[in-house]
Design a protein around this motif. Structure first.
Motif, PDB file in Angstrom:
ATOM      1  N   GLU A 133      46.589 -16.745 -10.888  1.00  0.00           N
ATOM      2  CA  GLU A 133      46.873 -18.170 -10.705  1.00  0.00           C
ATOM      3  C   GLU A 133      45.679 -19.017 -11.121  1.00  0.00           C
ATOM      4  OE1 GLU A 133      48.147 -21.363  -7.188  1.00  0.00           O
ATOM      5  OE2 GLU A 133      48.108 -19.208  -6.760  1.00  0.00           O
ATOM      6  N   ALA A 134      45.941 -20.096 -11.829  1.00  0.00           N
ATOM      7  CA  ALA A 134      44.895 -21.010 -12.281  1.00  0.00           C
ATOM      8  C   ALA A 134      44.929 -22.293 -11.470  1.00  0.00           C
ATOM      9  CB  ALA A 134      45.062 -21.322 -13.762  1.00  0.00           C
ATOM     10  N   GLU A 136      43.226 -26.186 -11.555  1.00  0.00           N
ATOM     11  CA  GLU A 136      42.461 -27.153 -12.349  1.00  0.00           C
ATOM     12  C   GLU A 136      41.568 -27.966 -11.417  1.00  0.00           C
ATOM     13  OE1 GLU A 136      42.334 -27.283 -15.535  1.00  0.00           O
ATOM     14  OE2 GLU A 136      44.052 -26.019 -16.086  1.00  0.00           O
ATOM     15  N   ARG A 141      38.399 -24.995 -15.147  1.00  0.00           N
ATOM     16  CA  ARG A 141      39.660 -24.343 -14.772  1.00  0.00           C
ATOM     17  C   ARG A 141      39.318 -23.009 -14.142  1.00  0.00           C
ATOM     18  NH1 ARG A 141      44.197 -21.311 -17.791  1.00  0.00           N
ATOM     19  NH2 ARG A 141      46.122 -22.291 -17.049  1.00  0.00           N
ATOM     20  N   THR A 143      40.548 -19.447 -12.662  1.00  0.00           N
ATOM     21  CA  THR A 143      41.642 -18.471 -12.611  1.00  0.00           C
ATOM     22  C   THR A 143      41.220 -17.322 -11.710  1.00  0.00           C
ATOM     23  OG1 THR A 143      42.303 -19.029 -14.874  1.00  0.00           O
ATOM     24  CG2 THR A 143      43.195 -17.007 -13.921  1.00  0.00           C
ATOM     25  N   TYR A 157      37.006 -14.232 -10.025  1.00  0.00           N
ATOM     26  CA  TYR A 157      37.519 -15.412 -10.708  1.00  0.00           C
ATOM     27  C   TYR A 157      36.848 -15.605 -12.058  1.00  0.00           C
ATOM     28  CZ  TYR A 157      33.308 -17.827  -8.936  1.00  0.00           C
ATOM     29  OH  TYR A 157      32.022 -18.196  -8.646  1.00  0.00           O
ATOM     30  N   GLN A 160      36.601 -21.495 -16.705  1.00  0.00           N
ATOM     31  CA  GLN A 160      36.625 -21.903 -18.110  1.00  0.00           C
ATOM     32  C   GLN A 160      36.247 -23.376 -18.180  1.00  0.00           C
ATOM     33  OE1 GLN A 160      37.808 -19.414 -20.609  1.00  0.00           O
ATOM     34  NE2 GLN A 160      36.446 -20.753 -21.771  1.00  0.00           N
ATOM     35  N   LYS A 166      32.524 -19.526 -20.576  1.00  0.00           N
ATOM     36  CA  LYS A 166      33.333 -18.653 -19.731  1.00  0.00           C
ATOM     37  C   LYS A 166      32.417 -17.956 -18.732  1.00  0.00           C
ATOM     38  CE  LYS A 166      36.708 -14.832 -20.186  1.00  0.00           C
ATOM     39  NZ  LYS A 166      37.410 -13.978 -21.196  1.00  0.00           N
ATOM     40  N   TYR A 182      39.969 -11.678 -18.251  1.00  0.00           N
ATOM     41  CA  TYR A 182      39.114 -12.629 -17.550  1.00  0.00           C
ATOM     42  C   TYR A 182      37.629 -12.338 -17.755  1.00  0.00           C
ATOM     43  CZ  TYR A 182      43.620 -13.035 -15.243  1.00  0.00           C
ATOM     44  OH  TYR A 182      44.968 -13.176 -14.991  1.00  0.00           O
TER      45      TYR A 182
END
Length: 269
Positions: A133-134, A136, A141, A143, A157, A160, A166, A182
């Motif tokens: 699940e992401a 914002e 962001r 995830t 997690y 981004q 990243k 990820y």
């Protein structure tokens, strides 16, 4: 300049350093906290860094082991107290999986003053996130992903950023292929390394489902990570840990290696 501020680097039973947790300081001055160690020592660690609670409105909790979750209760208590004194504006958001959410709700109800617990659910919000699940957030962001731990449910997690950076936190157990998307080609990869490979018979990392520096570094090379941060270690070699762990890591990994001590600050660029 984004910064990674390391609050603690040790494993659960460490006594010579604080349990592993950290926060990010972002360009706009906002702070993002991850885990909080095993007790109210978190308050001292945050105080030493000059941590401004008002600038921290988002936090992630990886799992419910004592060395990660108990300090969260103290953070919640501190934020609730600031709110009650009119010194914290807005809401404080905690992201975690369902098991941790239930733990936090039960522990805060059982341990906090009524006026502090009254903030939980209204101004202090504990959000369940699911695998993949992401969310914002204003600065990035997020995830969440399940590391598929065999001990206790645990999430890592990936952050981004708009400029392409990243940032991946793998939690405190070995990498699982389930999470390749990820972690692969992360600009920053945070991984546990319980001890040096030569000390594996002394510290028994595999029995605890942990890695040595060698395995964590081989992983970072395989995933083509640009920068590797190693933490969640034993605490018997603190005087030489930075040099010795980094030297071992460079035998297997070509990128930049960071072996922080408690309260070290790493500039992320």
């Amino acid at each position: 300049m984004r910064k990674l501020v390391i609050l603690g680097t040790g494993f659960a039973m460490a006594t010579k350093c604080f349990n592993t947790c950290f926060f990010l300081e972002l360009e706009d001055g906002s702070l993002f906290l991850t885990d909080a160690g095993g007790g109210n020592g978190i308050l001292r660690q945050l105080e030493v860094t000059g941590f401004d609670y008002q600038k921290c409105q988002h936090m992630f909790v990886t799992h419910g082991h004592t060395d990660h979750v108990l300090g969260v209760i103290w953070v919640i208590r501190k934020v609730a107290d600031l709110m009650n004194k009119g010194k914290y504006e807005g809401q404080f958001h905690i992201y975690c999986h369902d098991v941790v959410r239930e733990m936090l709700l039960k522990m805060t109800e059982m341990t906090l003053k009524k006026k502090d617990f009254a903030r939980v659910g209204s101004d202090i919000l504990i959000h369940e996130v699911k695998d993949g699940e992401a969310v914002e957030l204003p600065q990035f962001r997020l995830t969440a992903f399940d590391i598929l731990s065999t001990k206790a449910k645990q999430f890592g997690y990936c952050l981004q950023f708009a400029d392409g950076m990243k940032f991946t936190c793998l939690g405190d157990e070995p990498y699982n292929e389930h999470d390749r998307a990820y972690a692969e080609q992360a600009d920053w990869l945070l991984a546990e390394a319980f001890c040096q490979y030569k000390d594996r018979e002394v510290f028994k990392p595999y029995e605890k489902n942990h890695s040595t520096v060698k395995e964590a570094s081989e992983l970072a090379e395989l995933l083509r990570a640009k920068n590797l941060v190693l933490y969640h270690t034993e605490d018997k070699h603190l005087a030489t840990r930075k040099q010795e762990y980094a030297a071992e890591a460079r035998q297997y990994y070509q990128g930049n290696v960071f072996v922080p001590d408690d309260l070290d600050v790493i500039e992320l660029g």
